[in-house]
Scaffold this motif. Sequence first.
Motif, PDB file in Angstrom:
ATOM      1  N   ARG A  80      85.552  67.122 -43.049  1.00  0.00           N
ATOM      2  CA  ARG A  80      85.603  66.747 -44.456  1.00  0.00           C
ATOM      3  C   ARG A  80      86.391  65.442 -44.585  1.00  0.00           C
ATOM      4  N   LEU A  81      86.283  64.819 -45.750  1.00  0.00           N
ATOM      5  CA  LEU A  81      87.097  63.640 -46.016  1.00  0.00           C
ATOM      6  C   LEU A  81      88.553  64.055 -46.211  1.00  0.00           C
ATOM      7  N   ALA A  82      89.446  63.249 -45.696  1.00  0.00           N
ATOM      8  CA  ALA A  82      90.875  63.506 -45.851  1.00  0.00           C
ATOM      9  C   ALA A  82      91.300  63.219 -47.289  1.00  0.00           C
ATOM     10  N   THR A  83      92.362  63.901 -47.699  1.00  0.00           N
ATOM     11  CA  THR A  83      92.970  63.666 -49.004  1.00  0.00           C
ATOM     12  C   THR A  83      94.435  63.291 -48.798  1.00  0.00           C
ATOM     13  N   ILE A  84      95.042  62.781 -49.835  1.00  0.00           N
ATOM     14  CA  ILE A  84      96.453  62.386 -49.760  1.00  0.00           C
ATOM     15  C   ILE A  84      97.327  63.562 -49.338  1.00  0.00           C
ATOM     16  N   THR A  85      96.970  64.768 -49.737  1.00  0.00           N
ATOM     17  CA  THR A  85      97.788  65.931 -49.366  1.00  0.00           C
ATOM     18  C   THR A  85      97.716  66.234 -47.868  1.00  0.00           C
ATOM     19  N   ASP A  86      96.788  65.610 -47.148  1.00  0.00           N
ATOM     20  CA  ASP A  86      96.665  65.808 -45.703  1.00  0.00           C
ATOM     21  C   ASP A  86      97.573  64.885 -44.882  1.00  0.00           C
ATOM     22  N   ILE A  87      98.184  63.888 -45.503  1.00  0.00           N
ATOM     23  CA  ILE A  87      98.898  62.841 -44.760  1.00  0.00           C
ATOM     24  C   ILE A  87      99.959  63.415 -43.820  1.00  0.00           C
ATOM     25  N   SER A  88     100.730  64.357 -44.270  1.00  0.00           N
ATOM     26  CA  SER A  88     101.789  64.926 -43.422  1.00  0.00           C
ATOM     27  C   SER A  88     101.198  65.569 -42.162  1.00  0.00           C
ATOM     28  N   GLN A  89     100.132  66.350 -42.335  1.00  0.00           N
ATOM     29  CA  GLN A  89      99.488  66.981 -41.173  1.00  0.00           C
ATOM     30  C   GLN A  89      98.829  65.947 -40.260  1.00  0.00           C
ATOM     31  N   ILE A  90      98.247  64.908 -40.845  1.00  0.00           N
ATOM     32  CA  ILE A  90      97.629  63.844 -40.051  1.00  0.00           C
ATOM     33  C   ILE A  90      98.690  63.153 -39.208  1.00  0.00           C
ATOM     34  N   GLU A  91      99.831  62.846 -39.820  1.00  0.00           N
ATOM     35  CA  GLU A  91     100.918  62.192 -39.075  1.00  0.00           C
ATOM     36  C   GLU A  91     101.393  63.064 -37.918  1.00  0.00           C
ATOM     37  N   THR A  92     101.550  64.356 -38.168  1.00  0.00           N
ATOM     38  CA  THR A  92     101.973  65.267 -37.108  1.00  0.00           C
ATOM     39  C   THR A  92     100.953  65.300 -35.980  1.00  0.00           C
ATOM     40  N   LEU A  93      99.674  65.414 -36.331  1.00  0.00           N
ATOM     41  CA  LEU A  93      98.614  65.422 -35.314  1.00  0.00           C
ATOM     42  C   LEU A  93      98.642  64.132 -34.501  1.00  0.00           C
ATOM     43  N   MET A  94      98.741  63.001 -35.165  1.00  0.00           N
ATOM     44  CA  MET A  94      98.759  61.714 -34.458  1.00  0.00           C
ATOM     45  C   MET A  94      99.923  61.643 -33.470  1.00  0.00           C
ATOM     46  N   ARG A  95     101.107  62.035 -33.922  1.00  0.00           N
ATOM     47  CA  ARG A  95     102.298  61.963 -33.064  1.00  0.00           C
ATOM     48  C   ARG A  95     102.178  62.915 -31.876  1.00  0.00           C
TER      49      ARG A  95
END
Length: 173
Positions: A2-17
């Motif tokens: 699905r398309l990401a939303t602003i509420t996903d940013i924290s989880q995206i950052e964790t996944l990236m790190r």
Amino acid sequence: MRLATITDISQIETLMRVSGTELFPRFYTTEQAASAAIYLTEPDVTLVNDGTYFVHEVHKEIVACGGWSKRNKLYTGSGAQEDDGRMLDPATEPARVRAMFVRADWTRRGLAKQILDGCVQAARTEGFRSLSLMATLPGVPLYRSYGFEETRKTMVRMPDGVQLEGVEMTYEL
């Protein structure tokens, strides 16, 4: 997916790190991997706001992310450039594939390929004729298998002065 939303940013950052911390040391020196894990794993909110960033979510946890951009910025960590936000001309410039990360325990399941499929479809719909990206070494095998072609190898300077090998690649739509 699905398309990401602003509420996903924290989880995206964790996944990236987490992904960067696990994968970069397999391809780079300790110093390079540490620098890349800091500077190449910052979520780009512009991609989310533009509606060009995808996530794969399993049991409310994001396990893969990535997207494309119709803006000039080639990759996170390139430093702020004056024309990063400039909209690309689909007739003459390639769209950018950006910020692809998969959690290590979810690799080899086709998630990144699905994200690339979404990027290709969306970029075509917007009139783009090609895609370009700056791959870190962990991503090169994925992009090659998808059909991206290497245009040049380069050394990428991180903001702390550390340099690591990157590979510019293109894909004709």
